[in-house]
Scaffold this active site. Sequence first.
Site, mmCIF file in Angstrom:
data_model
loop_
_atom_site.group_PDB
_atom_site.id
_atom_site.type_symbol
_atom_site.label_atom_id
_atom_site.label_comp_id
_atom_site.label_asym_id
_atom_site.label_seq_id
_atom_site.Cartn_x
_atom_site.Cartn_y
_atom_site.Cartn_z
ATOM 1 N N CYS A 138 0.819 -1.336 -0.017
ATOM 2 C CA CYS A 138 0.020 0.054 0.137
ATOM 3 C C CYS A 138 0.741 1.422 -0.024
ATOM 4 O O CYS A 138 0.339 2.250 -0.278
ATOM 5 C CB CYS A 138 -1.029 0.060 1.003
ATOM 6 S SG CYS A 138 -2.073 -1.225 1.308
ATOM 7 N N CYS A 189 -3.073 9.749 5.473
ATOM 8 C CA CYS A 189 -1.632 9.451 6.573
ATOM 9 C C CYS A 189 -2.422 9.608 7.857
ATOM 10 O O CYS A 189 -1.890 8.998 8.900
ATOM 11 C CB CYS A 189 -0.750 10.449 6.325
ATOM 12 S SG CYS A 189 0.160 10.283 4.560
#
Lengths: 391, 275
Positions: free
Chosen positions: B35, B105
């Site tokens: 990922c 994030c």
Amino acid sequence: MNVIYVDNNATTMVAPEVLDEMLPYFNEFYGNPSSMHTFGGNVGRKIREAREKVATILGAAPEEIVFNSCGTESDSTAIRAAVLSNPDKKHIITTRVEHPAVKNLGEYFAKNGFRVTFVPVDRKGRLDIDYLYENLTDDTAIVSIMWANNESGTIFPIEELSKTVKEREIVFHTDAVQTIGKIPIDVSKTEVDMLSLSGHKFHGPKGIGVLYIRKGTKFSPYIIGGHQESGRRGGTENVASIIGIGKACELAVEHLGKENTRVKKLRDKLETEILKRIPNTIINGDPENRLPNTTSIAFEYVEGESILLMMDEFGICASSGSACTSGSLEPSHVLRAMGVPFTAAHGSIRFSLSIYNTEEEIDFIIEKLSPIIERLREMSPFWDDKVIGNQ
Amino acid sequence: MWEYTEKVKDHFLNPRNVGVIENADGIGEVGSLACGDALKLTFKLDENKRIQDAKFQTFGCASAIASSSALTEIIKDLTLQEAEKITNEDIAKYLGDLPKEKMHCSVLGRDALEQAIANYRGEAEKKVEGEIVCECFGVTDLEIERTIRENNLSTIEDVTDYVKAGGGCGNCHEKIQEIIDSMHGKEPRAKRKSERLTNIKKIKLIEETLDREVKPALKKDGGDIELIDVEGNIVLVKMRGTCATCTASQVTLKNYVETKLRELVTSELVVEEVQ
């Protein structure tokens, strides 16, 4: 802070000699080359000279050179011209590793009634030539294959490919944007019908491109307008930039030797030292057949954007095939097409040198890079696992 | 070039609390190499059950590292009840905001924290709840719904920025749009009603769907599919190109090709591969 620029496949510095030639044509000799008066006519003569210089570096004739705005325009013009001139043919062949200028146009045609074959590459980025040949059909309007890849630096055998494709009387186009000035190009030794160049990739200005069109190639202009470029590209000439790209070609001929000796030596030093000093690093690309200025190195277990930003702190400018830098979420289509594993693709950095790089700069990069990778790996949960796994 | 705030840069270049706590009370691990980002969070509680220390290890870009560093700072001295309430928005705010494309994030941080708390409480590792919508990044409908709700998202692009869903092959865009629509109280787009299909109509429709929807998507990854035959409701196909050798092709076949055909032709279809 000093800038250490090793991102020359992205763009290059305009050579001082090029800028000097260009400057007077902004506000001193600003005439329109199409004008009847001497003031404009003199500018027309300079454009003719530039056209000759471009023709010389390619081994072409001046009337085969068309100036336009950029490499992307050249690619689009070439592919659209081939499609328009062959209205009964509905098949296009290109590769999986083309620049977006060709790749996205291919995808556009695929959505609009065309069959598009994207030829795969192997782990080193080398083209599956048999696959290409097997897919040539009577329905194929054009084959468009880049001369060298911008990310891996891998060079494709365009001479051989163009000859085989032409035996089938299919139009052959090549995007040589990354090739010019780095390895010799001679269209007379190939069967290439059309070839794209871009000024800013070899120390010319941005905003200027060239399309070589072999004499006798069926063509239809993309931008229709005035009689400029013999009716093959409308629009008042970008005079200063045309003069600039002409000069850049002249310099490229002069510097070609240096690219393949000095620049190559620096690239090799950078690569060898990095591989020697930093464990778990892999070269992406074909070391046997590669642009002399390019190296793409995968640093396993770390992410490319982090490496770039840490190098940026030292003024080192490179680029990355990682997902995060592109704003997309997947690594570059080139690295994916090459089958670079995810462990490596996310941490791939491309260094592309030029004749303006010095050995001191290369040493500086080598010195700074080890601690950067070490630091990021210490932060990475996977590196920990790997080290433990090894023990 | 990303426009990172000074605070993001600071936490990236001088990350706080890097490492792993020995004998940690809670461990949370999220993300993967594939990922492009992953985070391992460990924390230790003091005698008052407050988080005494927290450390992280992150593989990822500058904002992933900065978000992790920020997270460890935020949760120190909090009780688990307080820590539980931390959202991805809190992490982004602490850093003076993140570029929109990098919001995932901060979501990574929140997910790691949740996992670590669950791990401390001895809750079985949270099963992936819901149904996978995005195959590329393994994101479920429940995760997408939650992120839409918490961050008031309204477009597919938003969803991709926050949880990555839809950022790969793009095959799930339609499904994401449906989730967005249903959460904003819109009726899902009317599906093609399957009128009585003659065999000829059915085969034609299958062919059309494969050509228009399936093949272009597979070709993006160098694959292809060929229709061999239709027997009743069984669609026999052959995988070509990279699909032929891809270990995940069975998943593609069932989850993507079959779903598409059921959606656009008729819901009774079963896709099978001819060897």
